[in-house]
Scaffold this motif. Structure first.
Motif, PDB file in Angstrom:
ATOM      1  N   GLY A  15      47.086 -26.866  22.831  1.00 24.56           N
ATOM      2  CA  GLY A  15      45.951 -27.098  21.943  1.00 24.56           C
ATOM      3  C   GLY A  15      45.022 -25.896  21.823  1.00 24.56           C
ATOM      4  N   LEU A  16      45.587 -24.700  21.791  1.00 27.82           N
ATOM      5  CA  LEU A  16      44.776 -23.492  21.677  1.00 27.82           C
ATOM      6  C   LEU A  16      44.285 -23.264  20.257  1.00 27.82           C
ATOM      7  CD1 LEU A  16      46.986 -21.125  23.866  1.00 27.82           C
ATOM      8  CD2 LEU A  16      44.958 -22.428  24.579  1.00 27.82           C
ATOM      9  N   ILE A  17      45.001 -23.810  19.282  1.00 31.32           N
ATOM     10  CA  ILE A  17      44.621 -23.720  17.876  1.00 31.32           C
ATOM     11  C   ILE A  17      44.506 -25.128  17.318  1.00 31.32           C
ATOM     12  CG2 ILE A  17      45.596 -21.432  17.480  1.00 31.32           C
ATOM     13  CD1 ILE A  17      48.126 -22.745  16.440  1.00 31.32           C
ATOM     14  N   GLY A  18      43.820 -25.266  16.188  1.00 33.64           N
ATOM     15  CA  GLY A  18      43.565 -26.589  15.643  1.00 33.64           C
ATOM     16  C   GLY A  18      44.523 -27.016  14.563  1.00 33.64           C
ATOM     17  N   PHE A  19      45.719 -26.426  14.523  1.00 31.27           N
ATOM     18  CA  PHE A  19      46.728 -26.768  13.530  1.00 31.27           C
ATOM     19  C   PHE A  19      48.100 -26.599  14.149  1.00 31.27           C
ATOM     20  CE2 PHE A  19      45.380 -22.398  13.132  1.00 31.27           C
ATOM     21  CZ  PHE A  19      46.547 -21.674  13.097  1.00 31.27           C
ATOM     22  N   GLN A  20      49.100 -27.107  13.458  1.00 25.98           N
ATOM     23  CA  GLN A  20      50.479 -26.980  13.908  1.00 25.98           C
ATOM     24  C   GLN A  20      51.130 -25.758  13.270  1.00 25.98           C
ATOM     25  OE1 GLN A  20      50.347 -29.728  16.563  1.00 25.98           O
ATOM     26  NE2 GLN A  20      52.445 -29.145  16.040  1.00 25.98           N
ATOM     27  N   ILE A  21      52.120 -25.211  13.937  1.00 28.63           N
ATOM     28  CA  ILE A  21      52.936 -24.133  13.380  1.00 28.63           C
ATOM     29  C   ILE A  21      54.395 -24.569  13.369  1.00 28.63           C
ATOM     30  CG2 ILE A  21      53.800 -21.787  13.766  1.00 28.63           C
ATOM     31  CD1 ILE A  21      51.079 -21.027  14.849  1.00 28.63           C
ATOM     32  N   ASN A  22      55.074 -24.244  12.301  1.00 31.95           N
ATOM     33  CA  ASN A  22      56.521 -24.402  12.245  1.00 31.95           C
ATOM     34  C   ASN A  22      57.135 -23.005  12.219  1.00 31.95           C
ATOM     35  OD1 ASN A  22      59.073 -24.879   9.947  1.00 31.95           O
ATOM     36  ND2 ASN A  22      59.073 -25.940  11.896  1.00 31.95           N
ATOM     37  N   PRO A  23      57.591 -22.502  13.376  1.00 33.14           N
ATOM     38  CA  PRO A  23      58.230 -21.172  13.394  1.00 33.14           C
ATOM     39  C   PRO A  23      59.563 -21.198  12.653  1.00 33.14           C
ATOM     40  CG  PRO A  23      57.575 -21.888  15.608  1.00 33.14           C
ATOM     41  CD  PRO A  23      57.498 -23.078  14.711  1.00 33.14           C
ATOM     42  N   HIS A  24      60.029 -20.026  12.284  1.00 37.45           N
ATOM     43  CA  HIS A  24      61.320 -19.870  11.591  1.00 37.45           C
ATOM     44  C   HIS A  24      61.353 -20.648  10.277  1.00 37.45           C
ATOM     45  CE1 HIS A  24      62.637 -18.371  15.498  1.00 37.45           C
ATOM     46  NE2 HIS A  24      62.350 -19.541  16.047  1.00 37.45           N
ATOM     47  N   TYR A  25      60.208 -20.767   9.619  1.00 36.30           N
ATOM     48  CA  TYR A  25      60.187 -21.544   8.375  1.00 36.30           C
ATOM     49  C   TYR A  25      61.152 -20.945   7.363  1.00 36.30           C
ATOM     50  CZ  TYR A  25      58.781 -23.871   4.132  1.00 36.30           C
ATOM     51  OH  TYR A  25      58.803 -24.605   2.972  1.00 36.30           O
ATOM     52  N   GLN A  26      61.955 -21.812   6.745  1.00 41.31           N
ATOM     53  CA  GLN A  26      62.954 -21.362   5.783  1.00 41.31           C
ATOM     54  C   GLN A  26      62.770 -22.086   4.464  1.00 41.31           C
ATOM     55  OE1 GLN A  26      66.815 -21.951   7.535  1.00 41.31           O
ATOM     56  NE2 GLN A  26      66.693 -20.090   8.757  1.00 41.31           N
ATOM     57  N   ASP A  27      62.871 -21.326   3.387  1.00 41.54           N
ATOM     58  CA  ASP A  27      62.891 -21.904   2.049  1.00 41.54           C
ATOM     59  C   ASP A  27      64.327 -22.295   1.699  1.00 41.54           C
ATOM     60  OD1 ASP A  27      60.039 -21.174   1.097  1.00 41.54           O
ATOM     61  OD2 ASP A  27      60.837 -19.294   1.878  1.00 41.54           O
ATOM     62  N   THR A  61      65.310 -30.397   3.692  1.00 39.13           N
ATOM     63  CA  THR A  61      64.790 -29.044   3.784  1.00 39.13           C
ATOM     64  C   THR A  61      63.659 -29.033   4.800  1.00 39.13           C
ATOM     65  OG1 THR A  61      63.135 -29.379   2.062  1.00 39.13           O
ATOM     66  CG2 THR A  61      65.329 -28.670   1.357  1.00 39.13           C
ATOM     67  N   ARG A  62      63.225 -27.829   5.182  1.00 41.14           N
ATOM     68  CA  ARG A  62      62.098 -27.729   6.102  1.00 41.14           C
ATOM     69  C   ARG A  62      60.839 -28.337   5.467  1.00 41.14           C
ATOM     70  NH1 ARG A  62      62.052 -24.012  10.082  1.00 41.14           N
ATOM     71  NH2 ARG A  62      64.293 -24.312  10.007  1.00 41.14           N
ATOM     72  N   GLU A  63      60.669 -28.116   4.179  1.00 41.74           N
ATOM     73  CA  GLU A  63      59.506 -28.704   3.495  1.00 41.74           C
ATOM     74  C   GLU A  63      59.550 -30.223   3.554  1.00 41.74           C
ATOM     75  OE1 GLU A  63      57.451 -28.972  -0.945  1.00 41.74           O
ATOM     76  OE2 GLU A  63      58.773 -27.277  -0.461  1.00 41.74           O
ATOM     77  N   THR A  64      60.739 -30.797   3.376  1.00 38.66           N
ATOM     78  CA  THR A  64      60.867 -32.257   3.445  1.00 38.66           C
ATOM     79  C   THR A  64      60.444 -32.770   4.808  1.00 38.66           C
ATOM     80  OG1 THR A  64      62.677 -32.245   1.856  1.00 38.66           O
ATOM     81  CG2 THR A  64      62.470 -34.189   3.256  1.00 38.66           C
ATOM     82  N   ARG A  65      60.868 -32.099   5.856  1.00 37.29           N
ATOM     83  CA  ARG A  65      60.527 -32.551   7.204  1.00 37.29           C
ATOM     84  C   ARG A  65      59.031 -32.437   7.480  1.00 37.29           C
ATOM     85  NH1 ARG A  65      65.615 -30.422  10.916  1.00 37.29           N
ATOM     86  NH2 ARG A  65      67.130 -31.876  10.033  1.00 37.29           N
ATOM     87  N   ILE A  66      58.407 -31.389   6.963  1.00 38.56           N
ATOM     88  CA  ILE A  66      56.963 -31.258   7.156  1.00 38.56           C
ATOM     89  C   ILE A  66      56.225 -32.320   6.355  1.00 38.56           C
ATOM     90  CG2 ILE A  66      54.994 -29.728   6.777  1.00 38.56           C
ATOM     91  CD1 ILE A  66      56.848 -27.383   7.444  1.00 38.56           C
ATOM     92  N   ARG A  67      56.712 -32.634   5.166  1.00 35.51           N
ATOM     93  CA  ARG A  67      56.094 -33.716   4.389  1.00 35.51           C
ATOM     94  C   ARG A  67      56.225 -35.050   5.122  1.00 35.51           C
ATOM     95  NH1 ARG A  67      54.429 -32.458  -0.665  1.00 35.51           N
ATOM     96  NH2 ARG A  67      55.201 -30.504  -1.613  1.00 35.51           N
ATOM     97  N   GLU A  68      57.358 -35.280   5.771  1.00 38.24           N
ATOM     98  CA  GLU A  68      57.519 -36.489   6.582  1.00 38.24           C
ATOM     99  C   GLU A  68      56.520 -36.498   7.740  1.00 38.24           C
ATOM    100  OE1 GLU A  68      62.307 -37.304   5.897  1.00 38.24           O
ATOM    101  OE2 GLU A  68      61.601 -36.282   7.703  1.00 38.24           O
ATOM    102  N   PHE A  69      56.310 -35.352   8.350  1.00 32.42           N
ATOM    103  CA  PHE A  69      55.308 -35.239   9.409  1.00 32.42           C
ATOM    104  C   PHE A  69      53.942 -35.664   8.887  1.00 32.42           C
ATOM    105  CE2 PHE A  69      51.924 -32.654  11.299  1.00 32.42           C
ATOM    106  CZ  PHE A  69      52.066 -32.957  12.647  1.00 32.42           C
ATOM    107  N   HIS A  70      53.616 -35.265   7.649  1.00 31.35           N
ATOM    108  CA  HIS A  70      52.310 -35.588   7.087  1.00 31.35           C
ATOM    109  C   HIS A  70      52.201 -37.037   6.612  1.00 31.35           C
ATOM    110  CE1 HIS A  70      50.981 -31.174   6.503  1.00 31.35           C
ATOM    111  NE2 HIS A  70      50.341 -31.726   7.513  1.00 31.35           N
ATOM    112  N   GLU A  71      53.297 -37.748   6.583  1.00 32.33           N
ATOM    113  CA  GLU A  71      53.209 -39.192   6.315  1.00 32.33           C
ATOM    114  C   GLU A  71      52.612 -39.932   7.502  1.00 32.33           C
ATOM    115  OE1 GLU A  71      57.147 -39.341   3.381  1.00 32.33           O
ATOM    116  OE2 GLU A  71      57.213 -40.245   5.379  1.00 32.33           O
TER     117      GLU A  71
END
Length: 226
Positions: A145-157, A168-178
């Motif tokens: 919890g050193l930063i106030g946001f999440q990071i997704n390393p190796h992000y791929q388009d 896709t990586r975007e789909t998985r992040i959108r699922e996270f935001h659900e």
């Protein structure tokens, strides 16, 4: 705080840390860096490879696993680097050793923290945006919890014209935001995030910022606000 968070430690066709060596140098030069190798299984070999990579930056490297009292080693560390590998294994090992709290305390007190991939995930509030398979089961998902946001390393388009029907990586992040409202920064290969006090700088590559209920935003290298 003084943080340097890499998407990856090695770019294709290059040597480890070559793309971030100059941004890392002021954080480690002349210091003994305690290396946390727990994301990989072979701690000795991993530490030796990191010692070789950090030598051009004028830093000595010692593996945390070589200390009898690992909490004390963190408490007296001049700088810490947490390497990449499997984030689940990294978190569980630190949990089992009671090492998350002493590591966090030292970083909040000003000790430089460097992370790559799994080590970058560990700096986030949780490890929920890692790409890794859960090969072990930690006691929970909460990280440093050193930063106030999440990071997704190796992000791929997604490749143009791809017929791959999986997520896709975007789909998985959108699922996270659900299920979660915290921002997610997708850092592409070669990218890094430098946090110094209240300032945050993106370097090395572009990144993509995701917020729940909003369209993703492309971020260029330079100062960023997340």
């Amino acid at each position: 705080m003084e943080l340097l968070l890499l998407s990856n430690s090695t770019n294709f066709g290059s040597t480890p840390w070559a793309h971030a060596r100059e941004i890392a140098r002021p954080l480690v030069e002349g210091r003994t860096v305690v290396f946390v190798p727990y994301a990989l299984a072979d701690h000795d070999a991993y530490t030796a490879s990191i010692a070789e990579a950090f030598a051009p930056m004028g830093a000595d490297v010692v593996g945390l696993h070589t200390h009898d009292d690992r909490a004390a080693a963190l408490a007296s560390a001049e700088a810490v680097y947490v390497g990449g590998g499997n984030t689940w294994r990294l978190l569980k090992t630190l949990q089992d050793g009671g090492l998350l709290a002493p590591l966090r305390e030292r970083v909040l007190a000003g000790m430089p923290y460097l992370g790559a991939s799994a080590g970058t995930n560990l700096a986030c509030p949780t490890i929920r945006t890692t790409n890794d398979m859960p090969i072990v089961e930690p006691a929970g998902f909460a990280a440093l919890g050193l930063i106030g946001f999440q990071i997704n390393p190796h992000y791929q388009d997604p490749p143009a014209g791809s017929r791959h029907m999986g997520e896709t990586r975007e789909t998985r992040i959108r699922e996270f935001h659900e299920e979660n409202d915290i921002p997610v920064l997708g850092i592409r290969e070669g990218g890094w995030l430098r946090v110094s006090g209240d300032s945050t700088e993106l370097g090395g590559a572009t990144a993509r910022l995701f917020r729940a209920g909003e369209d993703p935003v492309e971020l260029s290298p330079g100062p960023v606000r997340i």
